[in-house]
Design a protein around this motif. Structure first.
Motif, PDB file in Angstrom:
ATOM      1  N   VAL A 431      -0.235   5.731   2.775  1.00  0.00           N
ATOM      2  CA  VAL A 431      -0.359   7.248   2.486  1.00  0.00           C
ATOM      3  C   VAL A 431       1.002   7.549   2.982  1.00  0.00           C
ATOM      4  N   LEU A 432       2.243   6.967   3.903  1.00  0.00           N
ATOM      5  CA  LEU A 432       3.233   8.090   3.663  1.00  0.00           C
ATOM      6  C   LEU A 432       4.162   7.786   2.105  1.00  0.00           C
ATOM      7  N   ILE A 433       3.374   6.786   1.537  1.00  0.00           N
ATOM      8  CA  ILE A 433       4.443   7.274   0.110  1.00  0.00           C
ATOM      9  C   ILE A 433       3.598   8.281  -0.698  1.00  0.00           C
ATOM     10  N   GLY A 662      10.042  18.013   4.396  1.00  0.00           N
ATOM     11  CA  GLY A 662       9.792  16.843   3.494  1.00  0.00           C
ATOM     12  C   GLY A 662      10.952  15.932   3.239  1.00  0.00           C
ATOM     13  N   ILE A 663      12.043  15.853   3.716  1.00  0.00           N
ATOM     14  CA  ILE A 663      13.096  15.077   3.862  1.00  0.00           C
ATOM     15  C   ILE A 663      13.112  13.792   5.190  1.00  0.00           C
ATOM     16  N   LEU A 664      12.419  14.649   6.543  1.00  0.00           N
ATOM     17  CA  LEU A 664      12.613  13.522   7.329  1.00  0.00           C
ATOM     18  C   LEU A 664      11.381  12.628   6.980  1.00  0.00           C
ATOM     19  N   SER A 665      10.699  13.513   6.262  1.00  0.00           N
ATOM     20  CA  SER A 665       8.950  12.367   5.989  1.00  0.00           C
ATOM     21  C   SER A 665       9.323  11.747   5.063  1.00  0.00           C
ATOM     22  N   ARG A 666      10.581  11.332   4.217  1.00  0.00           N
ATOM     23  CA  ARG A 666      10.600  10.772   3.056  1.00  0.00           C
ATOM     24  C   ARG A 666      11.595   9.711   4.470  1.00  0.00           C
ATOM     25  N   TYR A 667      12.784  10.179   4.502  1.00  0.00           N
ATOM     26  CA  TYR A 667      13.406   8.765   5.924  1.00  0.00           C
ATOM     27  C   TYR A 667      12.288   8.153   6.634  1.00  0.00           C
ATOM     28  N   PHE A 668      10.892   8.471   7.641  1.00  0.00           N
ATOM     29  CA  PHE A 668      10.195   7.952   8.266  1.00  0.00           C
ATOM     30  C   PHE A 668       9.511   6.798   7.902  1.00  0.00           C
ATOM     31  N   ALA A 669       9.058   7.596   6.350  1.00  0.00           N
ATOM     32  CA  ALA A 669       7.984   7.034   5.019  1.00  0.00           C
ATOM     33  C   ALA A 669       9.142   5.914   4.837  1.00  0.00           C
ATOM     34  N   GLY A 670      10.342   5.726   4.604  1.00  0.00           N
ATOM     35  CA  GLY A 670      10.997   4.470   4.080  1.00  0.00           C
ATOM     36  C   GLY A 670      10.598   3.396   5.517  1.00  0.00           C
TER      37      GLY A 670
END
Length: 787
Positions: A431-433, A662-670
């Motif tokens: 879901v995060l990806i 968007g940047i925060l989501s990318r880091y947390f998803a990773g």
């Protein structure tokens, strides 16, 4: 007893170093993410809540009826504050406000740029900006008074002591006397300003602000203790209509808590519909899921290596250990490891906080306060209990006779639970990806969309000083056009980054008398279409050769559609009672963010009413051209600095929030995927170890390396594939809900979801391939020598 439990827990952690290290990395990463999110959420929730009278401090908003729905505006008429205070006893204090940005203040030869605002004399009675010098009751009473922030006072006078009564020049014209010095608001105050001027100056210099028909001011009120807000708003609803003797019926004012506007600032058809609170809730959920994923790793790895602890459990039970004592021991292991992870997490946060602040645009600090310490000790303790709950129940439930004989009861149930937890982990990761991919593509869409005008290599700067006088405009602009690298130049009264000025004063044949739809009002000079790149789809632009163009008007396509005109050229409309001839139509363009649909717009030729110079620069010559413009500006307008902004920069600022999210989501998803993969890596290792004799036999009878790799990978790939199938519908729903907040957005295709599923499966393959290949390449003699 408790000491012995922790001693045994410590020995157990040291004995199982690989799983302990995997759990420590996973839990510390999860707790670090949670701590970052806690700091960010706490700061978001605290925005504008620094005022001591926060619970009684309100903004006056207005719902304005128009065709197609209701528009909610943060502005009001200038007389609103005084009228409310005089006629509504529930209002203790009220002020009218208006920004005064990018002003030049001078003390002798010291010129300083600063942002300020006009406000009423009750300001310091309402807001918590402590006066370091001056009298709160008198600071804004005089017409020539100015109140400075402590920061601005130091810039102007190099001190904050004994400056009351000293004189400051504003815009190198009017002289003002310092009547007070205040302490600036905190970094998380949405309104940042360095000076205050009495609002009466605004009314005196701009008489239109005092009209009930104008809505260019902001009104703030402080209600008396015990006021019923719902009852007050019902009385306030008809206030504007009453003040205008029934002439203005489409505006319905209401109060909104001052500190709520930041998080709850979105409206749909006159009803609050969220705002940044959506992102706050989203990141709280992400923090919970990341901690759950880290806890699941502990559960899975603990139950996977249960066979190693069978004899230990059996002997303890035979020796008289109760199930409760065993549960306490295993929970102790979990809690001990989690608090060790907390120490690592705090260190990580301390090291990475400057980078996190850079991403979020905040000034967060890892301050050790009782509230934060208590919150994280509690979060850590609960995480430890959650992580250790299932292993403790599972391990302590073994029957002593069975375990001492080597039979592990209930293994089928334990296996299904572990599989379910793996599916849950990777469903969340998938879901995060998908979410990150959608956010990235929407931001790219926003940045690359054709807005209907050209924003590249265009700069804007405010008319001020000598340029404020209309007679100097053409002289300056003629010299600007001679600067090498300047393509074209004009003036306009709009910054292209939102609603600037609207009016319902446009009348045309057939208009409903009750229709109060506002048209965006843009005053311009010549060369508008050339400089801004507006596309004229019918008729022409304003011409220097035609004096009649002073009574002409140009609309956008949305306005023509709204007015229902089939052949608009040559027709007339009434603007504020004056006849205007339609000479052109421009293609629709976006002057607000893509969250909003295109609104009706008109252009009128009035250089004197403009406030910004707009200059198109030849691509590749920006540096030298700006240097030439700055030199010209300083010569022509001495005492004022050349402060310009690229039009594209202003546009990008409208989406700063989405880009940061968007940047925060990318880091947390990773990080969520990393934590999930750590658990999968550990499970693959234990699976390979548990099946090493089976693998040895298969290799002896002819199984290839690829056969063994597939044997070990198949089970995990099935689980992750199931997780992807569960996740994709959830991801589709979540991303579509987010995209609904944009009037113009991408439509995620099936390919994006397939790609997200493929990425998840590929990550799984990489995670388990090392252990699978290692087991497949092992010498079968070593695993079979005991047979």
């Amino acid at each position: 007893m408790l000491k012995n439990y922790f001693k045994m827990a410590w020995r157990s952690l040291l004995k199982n170093r690989q799983s302990s290290m995997l759990n420590l990395v996973g839990l510390s990463t999860g707790l670090a993410c949670a701590l970052f999110i806690y700091l960010w959420v706490a700061d978001e929730l605290a925005v504008d809540r620094f005022n001591e009278k926060d619970s009684r401090l309100y903004r006056v908003m207005e719902n304005r009826a128009r065709a197609g729905g209701i528009w909610t505006s943060p502005t009001t008429s200038g007389p609103m504050a005084a009228a409310m205070k005089a006629e509504m006893p529930e209002v203790e204090y009220a002020v009218t406000e208006r920004p005064f940005d990018n002003a030049t203040l001078s003390v002798q030869q010291n010129d300083v740029r600063a942002n300020g605002k006009y406000t009423g004399p009750d300001f310091f009675r309402m807001f918590s900006y402590p006066l370091l010098q001056g009298n709160a009751d008198q600071a804004l009473a005089g017409k020539n008074s100015i109140v400075l922030s402590e920061t601005l006072a130091r810039k102007l006078f190099n001190t904050t002591e004994n400056i009351i009564g000293k004189t400051i020049a504003l815009q190198h014209q009017e002289q003002y006397t310092v009547s007070g010095v205040f302490r600036p608001g905190p970094a998380n105050a949405t309104e940042q300003f360095d000076f205050l001027l009495p609002v009466q100056i605004l009314f005196d210099t701009n008489p239109y602000v005092g009209s009930w028909g104008n809505t260019g001011a902001h009104t703030r009120v402080l209600l008396r203790e015990g006021t019923d807000l719902a009852r007050f708003n019902s009385r306030l609803a008809g206030f504007v209509k009453k003040q205008t003797n029934g002439e203005v019926k489409h505006r319905t004012p209401f109060l909104k808590l001052y500190s709520e506007n930041y998080l709850h600032g979105s409206y749909e058809n006159g009803v609050a519909s969220g705002g940044r609170i959506t992102y706050v809730k989203m990141f709280i959920i992400i923090a919970v899921f990341i901690l759950l994923i880290a806890s699941i790793n502990f559960m899975n790895l603990s139950t996977a290596r249960a066979a190693r602890r069978m004899k230990e459990i059996g002997i303890k039970k035979v020796a008289g250990a109760s199930r409760a004592s065993l549960m306490l021991q295993y929970m102790g292991e979990s809690v001990l490891l989690t608090f060790m992870a907390l120490a690592v997490a705090v260190l990580l946060v301390a090291l990475l906080l400057p980078s996190f602040n850079n991403i979020t645009g905040k000034q967060l600090a890892l301050a050790v306060t009782p509230g934060m310490t208590g919150a994280f000790v509690l979060i850590t303790f609960v995480t430890g209990l959650l992580a250790g709950s299932y292993p403790a129940l599972y391990l302590s439930g073994f029957k002593p006779i069975a375990v001492l004989k080597g039979r592990l009861a209930g293994s089928a149930g334990e296996l299904w639970v572990r599989k379910g937890l793996v599916v849950f982990q990777f469903a969340i990761s998938a879901v995060l990806i998908v979410s990150v991919m959608v956010v990235y593509q929407q931001i790219a869409f926003v940045q690359n969309k054709n807005l209907g005008y050209k924003r590249d290599n265009v700069i804007m700067f405010t008319r001020e000083g000598k340029l404020g006088a209309e007679e100097h405009l053409e002289t300056f602009m003629a010299r600007v056009r001679n600067v090498p690298g300047v393509v074209s130049a004009t003036y306009m009264a709009h910054n292209m980054t939102g609603h600037n000025s609207g009016t319902s004063g446009v009348q045309w044949p057939g208009r409903d008398p009750e229709d109060r739809t506002e048209f965006e009002n843009i005053a311009v000079s010549y060369s508008m279409e050339e400089t801004m790149g507006f596309q004229v789809v019918a008729g022409r632009a304003f011409s220097r050769d035609l004096a009649s163009d002073s009574n002409a008007i140009i609309f956008n396509e949305a306005a023509i559609r709204y007015m229902g005109m089939k052949e608009p050229l040559g027709k007339t409309v009434q603007l504020w009672g004056e006849t205007r001839h339609i000479i052109g139509v421009v293609k629709d363009f976006h002057f607000e963010s893509l969250h909003e649909s295109v609104k009706p717009v008109f252009f009128r030729l009035n250089p004197g009413a403009t406030y910004a110079a707009v200059i198109k620069i030849q691509a590749g010559r920006e540096k030298e051209t700006i240097a030439g413009l700055e030199q010209l500006y300083r010569q022509f307008n001495p005492g004022f600095s050349f402060d310009y902004q690229f039009l594209d920069e202003g546009y990008q600022k409208m989406y700063a929030s989405e880009k940061r999210i968007g940047i925060l989501s990318r880091y947390f998803a990773g990080l969520a995927i990393l934590i999930s993969c750590l658990g999968l890596f550990g499970l693959a290792a234990y699976t390979a170890q548990r099946r090493q004799k089976e693998i040895g036999v298969r290799k002896v009878v002819g199984a290839s390396v690829s056969n063994v790799v597939m044997l070990l990978s198949r089970e995990f790939l099935k689980l992750v594939a199931l997780a992807v199938l569960i996740a994709l519908p959830l991801a589709w729903w979540a991303t579509h809900r987010w995209l609904e907040g944009f009037a113009y957005h991408i439509t995620p295709g099936v390919g994006m979801f397939v790609l997200a599923g493929a990425v998840t499966l590929l990550i799984t393959c990489f995670t388990i391939s090392y252990q699978a290949v290692r087991a497949a390449l092992a010498n079968p003699v070593h695993s079979l020598r005991t047979e």
